[in-house]
Structure formats: C-alpha cells, structure tokens
Design a protein around this motif. Structure first.
Motif, PDB file in Angstrom:
ATOM      1  N   GLU A 188      37.415  30.157  41.514  1.00 48.22           N
ATOM      2  CA  GLU A 188      37.793  31.150  42.078  1.00 48.22           C
ATOM      3  C   GLU A 188      36.842  32.065  42.779  1.00 48.22           C
ATOM      4  N   ASP A 189      37.130  32.690  43.817  1.00 43.37           N
ATOM      5  CA  ASP A 189      36.037  33.804  44.472  1.00 43.37           C
ATOM      6  C   ASP A 189      35.976  34.912  43.572  1.00 43.37           C
ATOM      7  N   PRO A 190      34.626  35.248  43.189  1.00 40.20           N
ATOM      8  CA  PRO A 190      34.499  36.377  42.153  1.00 40.20           C
ATOM      9  C   PRO A 190      35.302  37.477  42.608  1.00 40.20           C
ATOM     10  N   ALA A 191      35.514  38.021  43.721  1.00 37.87           N
ATOM     11  CA  ALA A 191      36.222  39.195  44.120  1.00 37.87           C
ATOM     12  C   ALA A 191      37.684  39.066  43.642  1.00 37.87           C
ATOM     13  N   VAL A 250      37.703  39.198  39.766  1.00 35.93           N
ATOM     14  CA  VAL A 250      37.486  40.611  39.236  1.00 35.93           C
ATOM     15  C   VAL A 250      38.873  41.327  39.195  1.00 35.93           C
ATOM     16  N   GLN A 251      39.452  41.070  40.345  1.00 34.49           N
ATOM     17  CA  GLN A 251      40.713  41.719  40.683  1.00 34.49           C
ATOM     18  C   GLN A 251      41.844  41.178  39.467  1.00 34.49           C
ATOM     19  N   LYS A 252      41.887  40.114  39.468  1.00 36.50           N
ATOM     20  CA  LYS A 252      42.858  39.658  38.505  1.00 36.50           C
ATOM     21  C   LYS A 252      42.295  40.164  36.981  1.00 36.50           C
ATOM     22  N   LEU A 253      41.149  40.114  36.725  1.00 35.17           N
ATOM     23  CA  LEU A 253      40.450  40.681  35.475  1.00 35.17           C
ATOM     24  C   LEU A 253      40.858  42.087  35.187  1.00 35.17           C
ATOM     25  N   MET A 254      40.818  42.706  36.148  1.00 40.46           N
ATOM     26  CA  MET A 254      41.071  44.214  36.192  1.00 40.46           C
ATOM     27  C   MET A 254      42.503  44.538  35.847  1.00 40.46           C
ATOM     28  N   LYS A 255      43.246  43.840  36.309  1.00 42.92           N
ATOM     29  CA  LYS A 255      44.722  44.212  36.188  1.00 42.92           C
ATOM     30  C   LYS A 255      45.122  43.538  35.007  1.00 42.92           C
ATOM     31  N   ALA A 256      44.424  42.973  34.061  1.00 44.41           N
ATOM     32  CA  ALA A 256      44.792  41.970  33.105  1.00 44.41           C
ATOM     33  C   ALA A 256      45.225  42.894  31.948  1.00 44.41           C
ATOM     34  N   HIS A 297      34.488  32.409  26.363  1.00 37.07           N
ATOM     35  CA  HIS A 297      33.496  31.910  27.641  1.00 37.07           C
ATOM     36  C   HIS A 297      32.223  32.769  27.742  1.00 37.07           C
ATOM     37  N   LEU A 298      32.783  34.015  27.795  1.00 41.98           N
ATOM     38  CA  LEU A 298      31.373  34.830  28.331  1.00 41.98           C
ATOM     39  C   LEU A 298      30.515  35.290  27.494  1.00 41.98           C
ATOM     40  N   ALA A 342      33.261  43.093  31.459  1.00 39.40           N
ATOM     41  CA  ALA A 342      33.609  41.619  31.665  1.00 39.40           C
ATOM     42  C   ALA A 342      33.485  41.237  33.094  1.00 39.40           C
ATOM     43  N   ALA A 343      33.793  42.202  33.976  1.00 38.62           N
ATOM     44  CA  ALA A 343      33.911  41.841  35.185  1.00 38.62           C
ATOM     45  C   ALA A 343      32.497  41.369  35.661  1.00 38.62           C
ATOM     46  N   GLU A 344      31.371  42.146  35.583  1.00 39.70           N
ATOM     47  CA  GLU A 344      30.091  41.717  35.653  1.00 39.70           C
ATOM     48  C   GLU A 344      29.621  40.322  34.972  1.00 39.70           C
ATOM     49  N   LEU A 345      29.909  40.144  33.838  1.00 37.06           N
ATOM     50  CA  LEU A 345      29.751  38.722  33.209  1.00 37.06           C
ATOM     51  C   LEU A 345      30.459  37.712  33.838  1.00 37.06           C
ATOM     52  N   LEU A 346      31.627  37.985  34.258  1.00 36.52           N
ATOM     53  CA  LEU A 346      32.531  36.975  34.833  1.00 36.52           C
ATOM     54  C   LEU A 346      32.013  36.687  36.440  1.00 36.52           C
ATOM     55  N   THR A 347      31.567  37.463  37.093  1.00 33.25           N
ATOM     56  CA  THR A 347      30.911  37.504  38.679  1.00 33.25           C
ATOM     57  C   THR A 347      29.640  36.408  38.475  1.00 33.25           C
ATOM     58  N   LYS A 348      28.817  37.111  37.233  1.00 31.46           N
ATOM     59  CA  LYS A 348      27.699  36.364  37.245  1.00 31.46           C
ATOM     60  C   LYS A 348      27.989  34.838  36.808  1.00 31.46           C
ATOM     61  N   TYR A 349      28.969  34.898  35.931  1.00 30.76           N
ATOM     62  CA  TYR A 349      29.240  33.318  35.580  1.00 30.76           C
ATOM     63  C   TYR A 349      29.757  32.480  36.719  1.00 30.76           C
ATOM     64  N   LEU A 350      30.575  33.242  37.554  1.00 32.80           N
ATOM     65  CA  LEU A 350      31.248  32.256  38.661  1.00 32.80           C
ATOM     66  C   LEU A 350      30.228  31.912  39.872  1.00 32.80           C
ATOM     67  N   ILE A 351      29.445  32.819  39.801  1.00 32.92           N
ATOM     68  CA  ILE A 351      28.304  32.356  41.054  1.00 32.92           C
ATOM     69  C   ILE A 351      27.381  31.313  40.444  1.00 32.92           C
TER      70      ILE A 351
END
Lengths: 374, 374
Positions: free
Chosen positions: A272-275, A278-284, A314-315, A343-352
């Motif tokens: 997934e592209d990080p943006a 993050v959008q999906k995660l924020m809505k979760a 995972h994170l 979580a968004a920060e960790l996820l973004t870092k992970y995905l990149i």
C-alpha cells in the motif's frame, strides 16, 4: 484480569472463550503447554509469546525434533488472489522463524485452487503469486536455504502421483462433512491437492520421514484433521505420519469485520502507498470509549482494538514496548488520537522500508521459484 | 433377412434393435455411413466390414484427416486387472490397424483407476499391466512407431496439469448424471484423469491440434459425451476440440452372460493353455437347436452363437471363409459338434502361435513403456 497479571497475552481470556470449542471438542491443545519446552532450545517467536499463536496439535513432537536435531519441515501455502496484506504476513513470519531454526520449507502456490475455486485465470494467478506474494516474502526475509517454493501446476511427478493415490483413502461423505454439502469437483481436487502438499515431503523419494508442522488459522482445522487421518491410512503403504499444526488468531478487519482480500477497506496491503495506508488506519475501529472524559476515567480496551492488533502482530516487535502501549491505553494515559498518530508513524516507516526491500526482491523472484509455462 | 442378403454383418438387424436408443436418443451415427468414404483411402478393418464396429461420433472427420494426410491419434486404455481375454483383443486390433495408417497411438495404463476404484495394489497393477496386457499387445503386432504407452501414475507434467484444470469445466452433478449418484472420490479422480488421457494429445506443448478417435464399447458413451463437452469448454482457453469415437459390439460370455475378467468361466484368455481353452469353448453356449434333427431342418442361429462370435471377431480373418461358416450353420449343413471341433482347431493353432509371439515379446516390454518406480 488485572493489569498486573498482564503477560503480553491480552487475548488469553477472550481466546479461551472464542476457541473453547476447539480445545474442548476438537482436541486442539493450548500452545502455552509447549512454549516452555520450546524455550529450552529456541526463543519463541513473539507471535507465540503474545498468545497470537494460541493452539497446536502434536507440536511437542516438532519441539522434540528441534531439541534432538532431527529434520523437520514447515508446510504452508498462498492463494494467489488479491493483495498480500498484514493479515497474511503472520504466516510467513512464522515460516521465516522456522527457517532460521533449520526447518525445510515447503511453500505451495495454490494456483490450481485459484483457478478451480476462485475462478482466476492461470496468467493472473501466476502474476499475482510472484508480484504480490513471493516478492513480499523475500522482502520479509525468506531465504533460499532449504526452500521448496512451487506452483501446484508445476511440480514433481511423485507429488502428482500422491495426489492420484489419495482418493483411495477418502470418501465424498468425509469431504462433505469437512467442507459442506455443496462441495464441487474443483473443491474436491483442491482438497486432495492440499493433502498432498502437506504430506509429500515425507515420501521416501522426496527425502523420507520428517516431522511436519502446518501453521494455520483455526478455520483450517477440518482440513488438518482430514490430512492427519489420510496420513494414518497411508502409514503402512507409504510410511506417512500425521502432521503437527499450530493455530493463530486472525487479525480483525480495519472496519471491525473480517480482514479479507476481497474488501480493500478491511485491510492494509504490504504494498500500500503510505498515504493510503495511514488514511485507512486513521479511520480504523479502536477500543476507545465514547468520550475522552470517559476513556481517561475507564481506560481503553486494547483487546478490542485494531490499532493495538497492528502493534502486537507487526509494528512493535519489542515486548516491553508493547507492554507499555497496552498499559498506556488500559490506564487511560494515551487516547486513540495520539495512539493512532504513533501507529501511523510506525506503519509509514515500516511500509517505506518494506517497499525498499520489495523493489530489490522483485527481480530475484525467479531464483526462488520455478516459473511454469502454460 | 434372407441368406442371400447376408453381407458379413449378421448383427445388423439385431444391432439396430439393441442399439436403437443410442442412435435415436444419444446421437451416435451408424458406422456404415462412413465406411465407403474410408474405403476411398484404406481397406476398412474386418471388424468394421462385419458390423462389429457399428457406430461413431464424428468419425468422418478422422477419415477426412486420413484422406488429407493430416495428423490423427487414437487414444485408448487398459485396466490392469485380471487376464487379457479375447473380448479385450478387439480394441488393440483397432489400434494396430490405425497405427498402420500412420496414427499416433496413445495407450494409457489405468493403474490409478485400478488402485482407487478396483482397489488393486500398485505393485499388482504394474505387474498385470506389463505381463498380461503390454506383452500381449506387442505379440498382437503393436509397434513402437508413434507410440505413447504410459502409466497414469508416471507421465508428463503437462498431463497432470490438464488433470488439475479439468475440474473447473465440470460439475459434480454432471458426474452423477453420467456415473450414478454414489460416485466417490476415487471415481471422480478417475473420470478427470480419463478425460485428460483423451484430450492431452491436443495440448500445444504436446504437439498441438490433431484429430482424435477413441474406440469404445457403447457403455463408455457417457464418458465420451462428457469428454466432448469438456473439450468444447476448453476450446478458447486451450484450443481443445471434441474427440471422435467409434462403438463396437461386445463379445458375449462363453456361458451366455457378459464376458468379464472377474468370471474366468466367461472368457478365454490370450494366454490360456490350449487344453483349457478348448475345454471352455466346447462347453460354450451356441446358436444350435434342441435336436440335430431340428437343426438340419431349421438351420442354426449364428447371430446368437458364441462360437460364431469367435470366428467373426478373431479366428476367421477371411471374409469369404466366414461367409461359408455362416451359411453352413444357417442352412443346417454343419451342426454344433462339428463346428466346435473346427473352432477348437483354429483356437489351438491361434493360441500356440500367439504364445510363441508372447514369449518373444515379454522381454521387450520395457522398450515400449517407461517403468514407474513407487
């Protein structure tokens, strides 16, 4: 359960409730029975320590094999359909764990099941398998060592022979009992093929007896039971023995439903592209209370929280850090907004980071798996 | 039918009655429709001339292929169970006929069906296939030219892939309609495998399109119909086309029942010792009348006579000689005792000669077929 008791297994009580029937009626055993024995020879995976892997059948035999330095193998498969998401990652994490403990790895691409049951074209199945799964597996750390990664449609003759022999040991009534009354020919062939996937590494000409473990979700247990029965029925003739299995919890869908490849709103893909991620995660869906006030007072419910699942599965690989996140929520110190940002920060870092590995892995795919022509 | 009309096809009127339904409801066509066209390019086999091969589906396409010098293939199989008897010989006689017309020959040893459906051990199936069938085929004249003689358990990967893909094009309801409600997993896999046996010679990687003919008994027609449907459903995806088929009468059992491998009193094996064979023949059911007196007056009924079948199917290749035997019976000139003595003489001669060829063929079996290990 008091907070003091919490030992990295926030689901233990929920689990007992959810999976009680598995233990009580179907003979799956709690994983914590074997974890100490495993500790004597290897550090258990964090999925084991955290109770995400919660049950097993005969896993003690595998632990004994590891202790005695005997051969053992892990068998699992992938369905080349849709995107590889974080719910899929758990299994390959386990595979890599066992590979580092010197397991032989049998990884089957279920392209035939995709073709017959999911009605995916052969070309699509092959492309999805390689781009969406195998490349991600390599990025996650899958090694070529002791690896047998194959397409069901493109493998060894002794494997096909085993597929052909299995029907003698099965009745259609047994398949109906395990998979439902409306089972069709495609499903029949898929089941037989899956049984061969699990059992063929024990064939005399494919290296002979070895302990086998199959990491699955609890929904796969009917298949494990059937496979164990078939192995037993082939014991005299082919020297096959029942495989062991472990059972893991599923991640919840982001929207509170089931995490499923067929509903993109329910999962985050590893590619997934990080943006978007993050959008999906924020809505979760979270384990938060109705108001901030209330949450500060009562604390959150990490056991019900999708964001907490992302941490635990995972994170956050570090146990102490996970424990802190759990307590921060439980004690009402950290509210959902702040927690999601973290979580968004960790996820973004992970995905990149993952994407970087993925791009490097992609051109190497053909070194890991033999490509079928049509 | 008057004796004058008799044209080497004593069964034509019986046949129409027996097989009326096949023509009327199932679309099998009378073989005599195509025999003249065949004559334009090759002498029809005596089984064709004598109406023993009585029906077909799309055989005219195969004749066209022969006329145009296009590739064509014959597919048939053997069930490695029991002894090879004279009832089995018909099919291999046809195979050899087509082989001499430059057909490619696909001969499948159905060891997997034997294992799953007949519950014969793998070792037995392999031994029976080689000693009781393949060696006899060679003795009868099967050549290595254009021959693909294989075990279902030991063949090419593209064949196994086709087996795996077929379920998508079939429903269990269709299998039940063709093979009965109580079809089980072993039968399901056997049916799918047989469909692949018939269709795989057309696969792109196995030489690509060619006309295919499958010589069968009328009891096999449900299977032919299903295979033709599956071929049609794969037309776009794999370029498969429906096979042609021909239909032959079965020999009657010596005791008037069905000729069957499971009842030694019903058949004479190709490897029977001549004394036993003659003993069986002398006991056999004939078309004789109750008394010699009556038979001299009314004549015999060769159409109902097992001894006459032996003449027509096997022992008298010359048409004029067969015609004389028919008339001698029909006109009451030769009674059953005398006729049986003549048949016994021909049979003894045949078996001795065949045994001689069989002994020479036996050591050569491995040149014709790749031996599977377990």
């Amino acid at each position: 359960m008091s907070i003091v008791e919490f030992k990295l297994d926030p689901w233990s009580h929920v689990m007992i409730k959810d999976y009680e029937k598995l233990f009580q009626y179907f003979g799956i055993r709690p994983f914590n029975e074997v974890i100490n024995k495993l500790k004597s020879v290897a550090e258990p995976h964090y999925l084991m320590r955290r109770g995400i892997i919660f049950g097993h059948r005969d896993f003690d035999r595998v632990v004994d094999a590891i202790i005695r330095g005997e051969r053992f193998a892990v068998v699992t498969g992938l369905m080349p359909s849709g995107k590889m998401h974080f719910g899929h990652k758990m299994v390959i994490d386990q595979v890599i764990y066992y590979q580092r403990l010197d397991a032989e790895i049998y990884l089957v691409i279920a392209d035939i099941e995709a073709y017959n049951v999911r009605r995916i074209s052969r070309d699509d199945a092959i492309n999805i398998a390689l781009r969406d799964y195998v490349a991600n597996y390599i990025a996650l750390g899958l090694d070529k060592k002791n690896l047998h990664l194959y397409f069901q449609s493109n493998y060894k003759i002794k494997y096909y022979r085993l597929i052909q022999l299995i029907p003698r040991k099965l009745t259609l009534a047994e398949l109906r009992a395990a998979y439902g009354e409306d089972i069709d020919v495609g499903k029949v062939i898929s089941v037989i093929t899956q049984i061969a996937d699990i059992l063929h590494p024990q064939l005399k000409d494919l290296g002979g007896f070895k302990h086998i473990v199959v990491p699955v979700g609890p929904d796969q247990d009917p298949h494990i039971r059937l496979t164990r029965d078939v192995a037993q029925r082939f014991n005299d003739e082919l020297g096959l023995t029942p495989p062991s299995s472990t059972y893991h919890r599923f991640m919840s869908g982001l929207d509170g439903g089931k995490m499923s490849s067929s509903r993109p709103e329910s999962y985050i893909s590893l590619n997934e592209d990080p943006a978007t991620a993050v959008q999906k995660l924020m809505k979760a869906f979270t384990g938060g209370r109705a108001t901030a006030e209330e949450q500060k007072k009562l604390g959150g419910e990490p056991e019900k929280c999708v964001v907490y699942e992302f941490y635990a599965y995972h994170l956050i690989p570090d146990d102490e850090e996970l424990r802190r996140a759990y307590l921060d929520c439980k004690l009402g110190n950290v509210l959902c907004g702040e927690c999601k940002l973290k979580a968004a920060e960790l996820l973004t870092k992970y995905l990149i980071q993952h994407n970087d590995r993925y791009e490097k892995a992609l051109p190497k795919v053909s070194e890991y798996v033999e490509m079928p022509d049509f």
